[in-house]
Write an enzyme that holds these catalytic residues in place. Structure first.
Site, short mmCIF file in Angstrom:
data_model
loop_
_atom_site.label_atom_id
_atom_site.label_comp_id
_atom_site.label_asym_id
_atom_site.label_seq_id
_atom_site.Cartn_x
_atom_site.Cartn_y
_atom_site.Cartn_z
CG ASN A 87 41.36 -48.65 93.70
OD1 ASN A 87 42.29 -48.84 92.39
ND2 ASN A 87 41.88 -48.02 94.59
CB SER A 147 46.80 -56.61 89.34
OG SER A 147 48.22 -56.40 89.02
CE1 TYR A 160 49.15 -56.16 94.58
CE2 TYR A 160 49.53 -56.28 92.45
CZ TYR A 160 49.26 -55.72 93.26
OH TYR A 160 48.54 -54.46 92.37
CB ILE A 193 48.94 -47.91 87.52
CG1 ILE A 193 48.32 -48.76 87.07
CG2 ILE A 193 48.19 -46.32 87.75
CD1 ILE A 193 48.22 -48.00 85.68
P1 NAP Z 1 47.53 -46.97 96.59
O1 NAP Z 1 48.21 -45.17 96.35
O2 NAP Z 1 48.75 -47.13 97.40
O3 NAP Z 1 46.81 -46.35 97.14
C1 NAP Z 1 46.02 -47.49 97.81
C2 NAP Z 1 43.89 -47.42 98.67
O4 NAP Z 1 43.70 -49.16 98.87
C3 NAP Z 1 44.00 -46.42 99.14
O5 NAP Z 1 42.90 -45.27 99.02
C4 NAP Z 1 44.27 -46.89 100.74
O6 NAP Z 1 43.62 -45.83 102.03
C5 NAP Z 1 43.39 -48.16 100.85
N1 NAP Z 1 43.37 -49.24 101.17
C6 NAP Z 1 44.64 -50.10 101.49
N2 NAP Z 1 44.12 -50.90 102.50
C7 NAP Z 1 42.90 -50.72 102.74
C8 NAP Z 1 42.43 -51.14 103.56
N3 NAP Z 1 42.33 -52.23 104.30
N4 NAP Z 1 40.90 -50.71 104.04
C9 NAP Z 1 40.51 -50.07 103.16
N5 NAP Z 1 41.23 -49.47 102.22
C10 NAP Z 1 42.60 -49.48 102.09
O7 NAP Z 1 47.49 -47.90 95.06
P2 NAP Z 1 47.44 -47.66 93.84
O8 NAP Z 1 48.22 -47.92 92.93
O9 NAP Z 1 46.23 -46.97 93.56
O10 NAP Z 1 46.39 -49.25 93.59
C11 NAP Z 1 44.98 -49.14 93.80
C12 NAP Z 1 44.43 -50.67 93.08
O11 NAP Z 1 44.95 -50.95 91.83
C13 NAP Z 1 45.61 -51.74 94.49
O12 NAP Z 1 44.16 -53.37 94.19
C14 NAP Z 1 46.28 -52.38 93.89
O13 NAP Z 1 46.63 -53.56 93.99
C15 NAP Z 1 46.05 -52.41 92.26
N6 NAP Z 1 47.38 -52.12 91.11
C16 NAP Z 1 47.86 -50.96 91.77
C17 NAP Z 1 49.10 -51.12 90.28
C18 NAP Z 1 49.63 -49.87 90.00
O14 NAP Z 1 50.93 -50.05 88.92
N7 NAP Z 1 49.90 -48.74 90.74
C19 NAP Z 1 49.22 -51.99 89.33
C20 NAP Z 1 48.17 -53.16 89.30
C21 NAP Z 1 46.84 -52.63 89.80
P3 NAP Z 1 44.65 -44.97 102.55
O15 NAP Z 1 44.60 -43.64 101.18
O16 NAP Z 1 43.61 -44.61 103.45
O17 NAP Z 1 45.54 -45.36 102.92
#
Ligand code: NAP
Length: 257
Positions: A87, A147, A160, A193
């Protein structure tokens, strides 16, 4: 025996939504992130309150050493692993037109969003195969969080989109390769999200969702929407559907006329 699930980036956002639902499913957890454990203490407590044992690994998924040290820690602590949820991911620090965007952002996103999960899956898959061969009752699966950007083109964050399209192919490759070992590989494609990742574009998406048209289900997606989908996969409800993509996007990608 409880399943052990590793959720990368499980300390907040979508990963925390997934981890919470896996805890409710009866899994014990490994949460990985880049922040210090003290920074995610509240999230870890919330997961423990749901009945899960939780191991936190501070590990950068883009680092080969980080990934192997994390797996050693999991082997030492639990001695086994049933579920990998890839994730963790990042958006570009600044959205930039692809005619101007630089290689540094491209390299960063490729390393964290694609190379990290691709090689973490490779290492975990080998360990899963070993476990499967020594225990006939062993049950495992792998889930990639990509995504809608795997198929929806956003020219101000081409890097991305390309990483997420790559995760789509990684899902298919590992689904094919791990089929003979009875390890299904799935992909969840979230839409818009509400998390820290989208905090900077809240107004834009509030407006787009409010105006109507962009989504069929006109609300922000929530981490628990993705969490419920992941729990269904870990439960084995889609056991005969390896390689499938599950859209959790409020109908964003439905073609309409
Ligand atoms: P987020 O709130 O920014 O959380 C990202 C998470 O990834 C955090 O826990 C962060 O760790 C961890 N992370 C980042 N870089 C890392 C690394 N190099 N090694 C290990 N962990 C790392 O993002 P989110 O929205 O929950 O996104 C989670 C996933 O869903 C991502 O892959 C994103 O691309 C995908 N996604 C998100 C959306 C959206 O609308 N939000 C839509 C589609 C897909 P820390 O907590 O320690 O910083």
């Amino acid at each position: 025996m409880k399943k052990i699930a590793l959720v990368t980036g499980g300390g907040r956002g979508i990963g925390l939504g997934i981890a919470s639902h896996l805890a409710e499913e009866g899994c014990d957890l490994v949460i990985c992130g880049v922040r210090e454990e003290s920074a995610v203490a509240a999230a870890l407590t919330a997961l423990r309150d749901r009945g899960a044992e939780v191991l936190y690994c501070r590990a950068d998924v883009s680092s080969s050493a980080g990934r192997s040290e994390m797996l050693e820690e999991i082997k030492a602590h639990y001695g086994r692993l049933n579920v990998l949820v890839n994730n963790a991911g990042v958006a570009p620090s600044v959205r930039t037109d692809i005619l101007e965007a630089d290689e540094a952002s491209f390299d960063r996103l490729m390393a964290i969003n694609l190379k990290g999960p691709y090689f973490l899956t490779q290492a975990v898959a080998k360990w899963m195969i070993e476990q499967q061969q020594s225990d006939a009752a062993y049950d495992a699966c792998i889930i990639n969080v990509s995504s809608i950007s795997a198929s929806v083109a956003s020219p101000t964050r081409g890097d991305y989109c390309i990483t997420k399209a790559g995760v789509g192919m990684a899902t298919q490759l590992y689904a094919v390769r791990l089929g003979e070992f009875g390890i299904p590989v799935y992909e969840i494609r979230p839409g818009i999200i509400k998390t820290d990742m989208t905090a900077g574009v809240t107004e834009k998406y509030d407006r787009l969702i409010g105006e109507g048209g962009i989504l069929v289900q006109a609300r922000w997606g929530l981490p628990e929407d993705v969490g419920r989908a992941a729990a269904m996969l870990v439960r084995g409800d889609l056991a005969y559907s390896t390689g499938q993509v599950l859209m959790v996007d409020g109908g964003f990608t439905l073609q309409r006329l």
